[in-house]
Each structure stands twice: as structure tokens, then as C-alpha cells.
Motif scaffolding. Sequence first.
Motif, PDB file in Angstrom:
ATOM      1  N   SER A 103       0.812  -1.218   0.000  1.00 46.98           N
ATOM      2  CA  SER A 103       0.000   0.000   0.000  1.00 46.98           C
ATOM      3  C   SER A 103       0.843   1.264   0.000  1.00 46.98           C
ATOM      4  O   SER A 103       0.322   2.350  -0.215  1.00 46.98           O
ATOM      5  CB  SER A 103      -0.945   0.011   1.200  1.00 46.98           C
ATOM      6  N   CYS A 104       2.151   1.134   0.212  1.00 45.80           N
ATOM      7  CA  CYS A 104       3.049   2.293   0.211  1.00 45.80           C
ATOM      8  C   CYS A 104       4.416   1.833  -0.317  1.00 45.80           C
ATOM      9  O   CYS A 104       5.336   1.596   0.464  1.00 45.80           O
ATOM     10  CB  CYS A 104       3.155   2.862   1.620  1.00 45.80           C
ATOM     11  N   PRO A 105       4.577   1.700  -1.634  1.00 50.18           N
ATOM     12  CA  PRO A 105       5.803   1.154  -2.207  1.00 50.18           C
ATOM     13  C   PRO A 105       7.061   1.942  -1.841  1.00 50.18           C
ATOM     14  O   PRO A 105       8.126   1.361  -1.634  1.00 50.18           O
ATOM     15  CB  PRO A 105       5.563   1.204  -3.712  1.00 50.18           C
ATOM     16  N   CYS A 106       6.975   3.247  -1.757  1.00 54.04           N
ATOM     17  CA  CYS A 106       8.132   4.060  -1.387  1.00 54.04           C
ATOM     18  C   CYS A 106       8.633   3.668  -0.009  1.00 54.04           C
ATOM     19  O   CYS A 106       9.832   3.561   0.231  1.00 54.04           O
ATOM     20  CB  CYS A 106       7.749   5.537  -1.418  1.00 54.04           C
ATOM     21  N   TYR A 107       7.725   3.437   0.913  1.00 53.66           N
ATOM     22  CA  TYR A 107       8.044   3.057   2.294  1.00 53.66           C
ATOM     23  C   TYR A 107       8.814   1.742   2.310  1.00 53.66           C
ATOM     24  O   TYR A 107       9.758   1.575   3.057  1.00 53.66           O
ATOM     25  CB  TYR A 107       6.731   2.926   3.071  1.00 53.66           C
ATOM     26  N   ALA A 108       8.437   0.823   1.451  1.00 51.59           N
ATOM     27  CA  ALA A 108       9.086  -0.485   1.384  1.00 51.59           C
ATOM     28  C   ALA A 108      10.445  -0.400   0.705  1.00 51.59           C
ATOM     29  O   ALA A 108      11.336  -1.203   0.980  1.00 51.59           O
ATOM     30  CB  ALA A 108       8.198  -1.466   0.644  1.00 51.59           C
ATOM     31  N   ALA A 109      10.629   0.567  -0.194  1.00 54.05           N
ATOM     32  CA  ALA A 109      11.860   0.667  -0.975  1.00 54.05           C
ATOM     33  C   ALA A 109      13.027   1.262  -0.187  1.00 54.05           C
ATOM     34  O   ALA A 109      14.179   1.076  -0.568  1.00 54.05           O
ATOM     35  CB  ALA A 109      11.610   1.495  -2.220  1.00 54.05           C
ATOM     36  N   LEU A 110      12.750   1.988   0.892  1.00 51.37           N
ATOM     37  CA  LEU A 110      13.836   2.593   1.666  1.00 51.37           C
ATOM     38  C   LEU A 110      14.569   1.511   2.451  1.00 51.37           C
ATOM     39  O   LEU A 110      13.956   0.757   3.200  1.00 51.37           O
ATOM     40  CB  LEU A 110      13.281   3.658   2.624  1.00 51.37           C
ATOM     41  N   THR A 111      15.887   1.426   2.270  1.00 53.97           N
ATOM     42  CA  THR A 111      16.683   0.412   2.947  1.00 53.97           C
ATOM     43  C   THR A 111      17.890   1.034   3.626  1.00 53.97           C
ATOM     44  O   THR A 111      18.307   2.156   3.286  1.00 53.97           O
ATOM     45  CB  THR A 111      17.180  -0.655   1.951  1.00 53.97           C
ATOM     46  N   THR A 112      18.462   0.293   4.564  1.00 60.22           N
ATOM     47  CA  THR A 112      19.689   0.726   5.232  1.00 60.22           C
ATOM     48  C   THR A 112      20.876   0.409   4.324  1.00 60.22           C
ATOM     49  O   THR A 112      20.730  -0.238   3.287  1.00 60.22           O
ATOM     50  CB  THR A 112      19.872   0.003   6.578  1.00 60.22           C
ATOM     51  N   ARG A 113      22.075   0.790   4.749  1.00 59.69           N
ATOM     52  CA  ARG A 113      23.264   0.479   3.968  1.00 59.69           C
ATOM     53  C   ARG A 113      23.486  -1.018   3.847  1.00 59.69           C
ATOM     54  O   ARG A 113      24.052  -1.488   2.881  1.00 59.69           O
ATOM     55  CB  ARG A 113      24.489   1.133   4.601  1.00 59.69           C
ATOM     56  N   GLY A 114      23.013  -1.748   4.825  1.00 59.48           N
ATOM     57  CA  GLY A 114      23.151  -3.211   4.810  1.00 59.48           C
ATOM     58  C   GLY A 114      22.087  -3.909   3.978  1.00 59.48           C
ATOM     59  O   GLY A 114      22.119  -5.118   3.835  1.00 59.48           O
ATOM     60  N   GLY A 115      21.120  -3.173   3.462  1.00 57.11           N
ATOM     61  CA  GLY A 115      20.091  -3.761   2.626  1.00 57.11           C
ATOM     62  C   GLY A 115      18.817  -4.142   3.365  1.00 57.11           C
ATOM     63  O   GLY A 115      17.875  -4.632   2.751  1.00 57.11           O
ATOM     64  N   ALA A 116      18.771  -3.935   4.671  1.00 51.09           N
ATOM     65  CA  ALA A 116      17.561  -4.241   5.447  1.00 51.09           C
ATOM     66  C   ALA A 116      16.538  -3.112   5.301  1.00 51.09           C
ATOM     67  O   ALA A 116      16.892  -1.987   4.948  1.00 51.09           O
ATOM     68  CB  ALA A 116      17.917  -4.421   6.911  1.00 51.09           C
ATOM     69  N   HIS A 117      15.275  -3.420   5.582  1.00 50.66           N
ATOM     70  CA  HIS A 117      14.236  -2.369   5.545  1.00 50.66           C
ATOM     71  C   HIS A 117      14.563  -1.289   6.563  1.00 50.66           C
ATOM     72  O   HIS A 117      14.824  -1.571   7.723  1.00 50.66           O
ATOM     73  CB  HIS A 117      12.854  -2.952   5.882  1.00 50.66           C
ATOM     74  N   LYS A 118      14.548  -0.040   6.110  1.00 47.68           N
ATOM     75  CA  LYS A 118      14.768   1.073   7.017  1.00 47.68           C
ATOM     76  C   LYS A 118      13.492   1.383   7.802  1.00 47.68           C
ATOM     77  O   LYS A 118      13.543   1.773   8.955  1.00 47.68           O
ATOM     78  CB  LYS A 118      15.181   2.315   6.211  1.00 47.68           C
ATOM     79  N   CYS A 119      12.366   1.185   7.159  1.00 49.36           N
ATOM     80  CA  CYS A 119      11.088   1.578   7.736  1.00 49.36           C
ATOM     81  C   CYS A 119      10.425   0.377   8.418  1.00 49.36           C
ATOM     82  O   CYS A 119      10.361  -0.694   7.842  1.00 49.36           O
ATOM     83  CB  CYS A 119      10.176   2.103   6.648  1.00 49.36           C
ATOM     84  N   PRO A 120       9.918   0.591   9.630  1.00 52.75           N
ATOM     85  CA  PRO A 120       9.281  -0.518  10.362  1.00 52.75           C
ATOM     86  C   PRO A 120       7.940  -0.905   9.768  1.00 52.75           C
ATOM     87  O   PRO A 120       7.289  -0.170   9.125  1.00 52.75           O
ATOM     88  CB  PRO A 120       9.112   0.048  11.766  1.00 52.75           C
TER      89      PRO A 120
END
Length: 111
Positions: free
Chosen positions: A94-111
Motif C-alpha cells: 500500500s506504500c511502495p516508497c516506504y518499502a523501498a527505503l533500505t539501510t546500507r546493509g540492505g535491510a528495511h529502514k522503515c518498520p
Amino acid sequence: MASSRFYLASLLLCVLAIHLAESHHVLEHQKLTRESTDGSPVSESAVVTALNCGGACVIRCSKSSRPNLCKRACGTCCARCKCVPPGTYGNYDSCPCYAALTTRGGAHKCP
């Protein structure tokens, strides 16, 4: 003493009514003018959460073991994406931008 409480309560109700009227106006305006990146209309729930990142993040982080960290990360993501997925976990579709944000390690940035 009772009359001052009455006036205070009346003032608070008036402020609340004005705030609700303004937020409804903003919601209607965004619903009419806002579109997603692919040109399709954005869902109403996404518009509502874009208006109130703090409230949406409180709901999103309500079951987190580290709620302060969760709210801070969620607030950053919401500010960038202008939406927060519904529920306490998942629902990234429902919010693709939210899912696309990742940390430098590749993990999801957003909870």
C-alpha cells in the motif's frame, strides 16, 4: 470557578471543530489532486496517513519492542514517502516508497 471551566471547555471544543474542518478540507483537496507515480489515484487511507505521520506511526509502532526507535524511523520514512502502511507490520504494497527505503546493509529502514 464553574463558569471558567465551562468557558475553557467551550474554547477547546471550538478549536477542535476548526481543526477538524481544516483537516477535512485538506484531505478533500489532496484526494482530488494527488496521484501516485504511475498515474493512478492514491487510496484514501494513504492520503489520511500522509496528513498525520505522528498518529500513523504511533499505530504502526504500537506493538514494537522498541517503540521510540520505531516511531523515529517511521516518522523519517513517512516524511519522505508521505504515507505509512496500515497495521503494525507488513502491508508494504500500500506504500511502495516506504518499502523501498533500505539501510546500507540492505535491510528495511522503515518498520
